[in-house]
Design a protein around this motif. Sequence first.
Motif, PDB file in Angstrom:
ATOM      1  N   ALA A 196       0.831  -1.205   0.000  1.00 34.38           N
ATOM      2  CA  ALA A 196       0.000   0.000   0.000  1.00 34.38           C
ATOM      3  C   ALA A 196       0.866   1.256   0.000  1.00 34.38           C
ATOM      4  CB  ALA A 196      -0.921  -0.002   1.222  1.00 34.38           C
ATOM      5  N   GLU A 197       1.962   1.198   0.745  1.00 32.55           N
ATOM      6  CA  GLU A 197       2.850   2.367   0.789  1.00 32.55           C
ATOM      7  C   GLU A 197       3.506   2.609  -0.562  1.00 32.55           C
ATOM      8  OE1 GLU A 197       7.058   3.646   2.756  1.00 32.55           O
ATOM      9  OE2 GLU A 197       5.686   2.506   4.025  1.00 32.55           O
ATOM     10  N   MET A 198       3.943   1.526  -1.224  1.00 33.33           N
ATOM     11  CA  MET A 198       4.576   1.688  -2.522  1.00 33.33           C
ATOM     12  C   MET A 198       3.610   2.310  -3.527  1.00 33.33           C
ATOM     13  SD  MET A 198       6.259  -1.119  -5.108  1.00 33.33           S
ATOM     14  CE  MET A 198       4.686  -1.473  -5.878  1.00 33.33           C
ATOM     15  N   VAL A 199       2.348   1.865  -3.488  1.00 29.82           N
ATOM     16  CA  VAL A 199       1.339   2.424  -4.396  1.00 29.82           C
ATOM     17  C   VAL A 199       1.120   3.903  -4.108  1.00 29.82           C
ATOM     18  CG1 VAL A 199      -1.102   2.341  -5.049  1.00 29.82           C
ATOM     19  CG2 VAL A 199       0.181   0.217  -4.773  1.00 29.82           C
ATOM     20  N   LEU A 200       0.983   4.274  -2.825  1.00 24.58           N
ATOM     21  CA  LEU A 200       0.756   5.670  -2.455  1.00 24.58           C
ATOM     22  C   LEU A 200       1.956   6.538  -2.834  1.00 24.58           C
ATOM     23  CD1 LEU A 200      -0.866   7.900  -1.109  1.00 24.58           C
ATOM     24  CD2 LEU A 200       0.057   7.137   1.108  1.00 24.58           C
ATOM     25  N   VAL A 201       3.158   6.052  -2.549  1.00 23.56           N
ATOM     26  CA  VAL A 201       4.368   6.803  -2.914  1.00 23.56           C
ATOM     27  C   VAL A 201       4.428   7.005  -4.420  1.00 23.56           C
ATOM     28  CG1 VAL A 201       6.891   6.684  -3.011  1.00 23.56           C
ATOM     29  CG2 VAL A 201       5.705   6.104  -0.898  1.00 23.56           C
ATOM     30  N   ALA A 202       4.111   5.970  -5.181  1.00 20.91           N
ATOM     31  CA  ALA A 202       4.155   6.064  -6.641  1.00 20.91           C
ATOM     32  C   ALA A 202       3.126   7.066  -7.166  1.00 20.91           C
ATOM     33  CB  ALA A 202       3.926   4.691  -7.265  1.00 20.91           C
ATOM     34  N   LEU A 254      10.468   7.121   3.179  1.00 18.90           N
ATOM     35  CA  LEU A 254      10.993   7.290   4.535  1.00 18.90           C
ATOM     36  C   LEU A 254       9.929   7.865   5.462  1.00 18.90           C
ATOM     37  CD1 LEU A 254      14.537   8.721   3.682  1.00 18.90           C
ATOM     38  CD2 LEU A 254      14.067   6.512   4.748  1.00 18.90           C
ATOM     39  N   ALA A 255       9.180   8.853   4.972  1.00 16.97           N
ATOM     40  CA  ALA A 255       8.186   9.536   5.809  1.00 16.97           C
ATOM     41  C   ALA A 255       7.057   8.592   6.217  1.00 16.97           C
ATOM     42  CB  ALA A 255       7.618  10.742   5.066  1.00 16.97           C
ATOM     43  N   PHE A 256       6.533   7.834   5.266  1.00 14.03           N
ATOM     44  CA  PHE A 256       5.422   6.934   5.584  1.00 14.03           C
ATOM     45  C   PHE A 256       5.866   5.798   6.507  1.00 14.03           C
ATOM     46  CE2 PHE A 256       3.518   8.395   1.355  1.00 14.03           C
ATOM     47  CZ  PHE A 256       2.736   9.351   1.992  1.00 14.03           C
ATOM     48  N   THR A 299       4.721   4.679  10.334  1.00 14.74           N
ATOM     49  CA  THR A 299       4.449   3.301  10.758  1.00 14.74           C
ATOM     50  C   THR A 299       5.339   2.924  11.938  1.00 14.74           C
ATOM     51  OG1 THR A 299       3.902   2.704   8.473  1.00 14.74           O
ATOM     52  CG2 THR A 299       4.330   0.904   9.999  1.00 14.74           C
ATOM     53  N   GLY A 300       6.608   3.302  11.859  1.00 15.41           N
ATOM     54  CA  GLY A 300       7.537   3.002  12.940  1.00 15.41           C
ATOM     55  C   GLY A 300       7.165   3.694  14.242  1.00 15.41           C
ATOM     56  N   LEU A 301       6.710   4.927  14.149  1.00 18.51           N
ATOM     57  CA  LEU A 301       6.304   5.675  15.345  1.00 18.51           C
ATOM     58  C   LEU A 301       5.063   5.048  15.984  1.00 18.51           C
ATOM     59  CD1 LEU A 301       6.852   9.376  14.191  1.00 18.51           C
ATOM     60  CD2 LEU A 301       8.162   8.111  15.922  1.00 18.51           C
ATOM     61  N   VAL A 302       4.110   4.626  15.144  1.00 17.45           N
ATOM     62  CA  VAL A 302       2.913   3.959  15.660  1.00 17.45           C
ATOM     63  C   VAL A 302       3.308   2.714  16.442  1.00 17.45           C
ATOM     64  CG1 VAL A 302       0.803   2.720  15.043  1.00 17.45           C
ATOM     65  CG2 VAL A 302       1.374   4.860  13.891  1.00 17.45           C
ATOM     66  N   TYR A 303       4.222   1.923  15.865  1.00 16.48           N
ATOM     67  CA  TYR A 303       4.692   0.725  16.552  1.00 16.48           C
ATOM     68  C   TYR A 303       5.476   1.085  17.812  1.00 16.48           C
ATOM     69  CZ  TYR A 303       7.894  -2.984  17.824  1.00 16.48           C
ATOM     70  OH  TYR A 303       8.626  -3.891  18.535  1.00 16.48           O
ATOM     71  N   TYR A 304       6.362   2.081  17.713  1.00 14.78           N
ATOM     72  CA  TYR A 304       7.270   2.424  18.804  1.00 14.78           C
ATOM     73  C   TYR A 304       6.504   2.874  20.049  1.00 14.78           C
ATOM     74  CZ  TYR A 304      11.349   4.469  21.147  1.00 14.78           C
ATOM     75  OH  TYR A 304      12.344   4.764  22.057  1.00 14.78           O
ATOM     76  N   PHE A 305       5.504   3.719  19.850  1.00 15.90           N
ATOM     77  CA  PHE A 305       4.805   4.301  20.995  1.00 15.90           C
ATOM     78  C   PHE A 305       3.628   3.457  21.476  1.00 15.90           C
ATOM     79  CE2 PHE A 305       6.884   8.182  19.349  1.00 15.90           C
ATOM     80  CZ  PHE A 305       7.528   8.577  20.516  1.00 15.90           C
TER      81      PHE A 305
END
Length: 324
Positions: A70-76, A100-102, A106-112
């Motif tokens: 989904a991220e690849m599609v949105l970035v494209a 990197l931003a998306f 995702t990483g922040l959602v997981y981290y916190f």
Amino acid sequence: MKIKKLIFDIAKSLVLPGFVYLIFLIILPQAFGSVKSLYVIFLQTIIPSVMGWGLCFILTSNMWDFSIGAEMVLVAIISAYLGIEYGVVVLFIAAIVLGLAFHLITGLVYYFLQIPTIVTTIAMALVYEATGALFKGGGGFTLPSDKTFLGNPPYNIILGVICVVIAYFLYNKTRFGFHVRAIGNGENLVKHIGINVKKVRFFCFLTCGFFVGIAAVLQLCYGGSMVPMQNLASMSIVFKPMMGVFIGMTLSKFCNPIFGVFIGELTMSIVTLGMVASGLPATVQNIIIGVFLIIFLIVNNNKDDFVELKKRANIKGKLAEKAN
């Protein structure tokens, strides 16, 4: 001796794709019996390999990421819009920044929140799909032909080589890569030696985001257009790179995992071309790949149990021989 062992290990690593290719060569000689078919398979391996190298860091650290499609599609989609307006250079830079931003999000959602990554990434996939469907009316974008050269040789090959060099360096030559591998070998153990597991996994998401951005450029320029996907349709994009990573991890006893990922993706490309040449519809192809993924996960996650069963069988066999 080292050179002989290296050559022997390379040969063993290539047995799987060679065997799969031989099967399809016998069944479909018209589709696999030429040098051109090998070249096509190689080119089709580049994009999933780039995604696989990003996924390698995620999966090695015992996480999942079902959002990369989904991220690849949105970035494209967003990069295509910017590329049409401002040129290929902006398209390329935007894709990397957006990837990197998306993945940062995702990483922040997981981290916190510390929600299991399989739940986190599926939820983020839904968010990215919905965002793509809303962006500029949700119609997608088509690049002019003069702006698609990055998806064709030699540019896609050059980008692929750059990505494998970066992936190899990060995975094998940096402290970050050492920490990723250490977490994969035992999360509880590394906590006792001072490795911040949450922090390392957060940077795994960022690393994956970089490779997803490059993959988005290659896919967009190869196809020439990108349209939104909804209702988790983007999950089908994830399966092929993920299977390649699992195969690469299995081959790590013979070769470096980064090169193993490429061999795994090469194997999957051969299988995909074989299914297409056989006339199977895309839905059936996804079912077959999904079944293979489930079987592989069962075998991979229970390999220690299989080894133990084999040892027990050997012991029983020896006891039976002594009894006789």
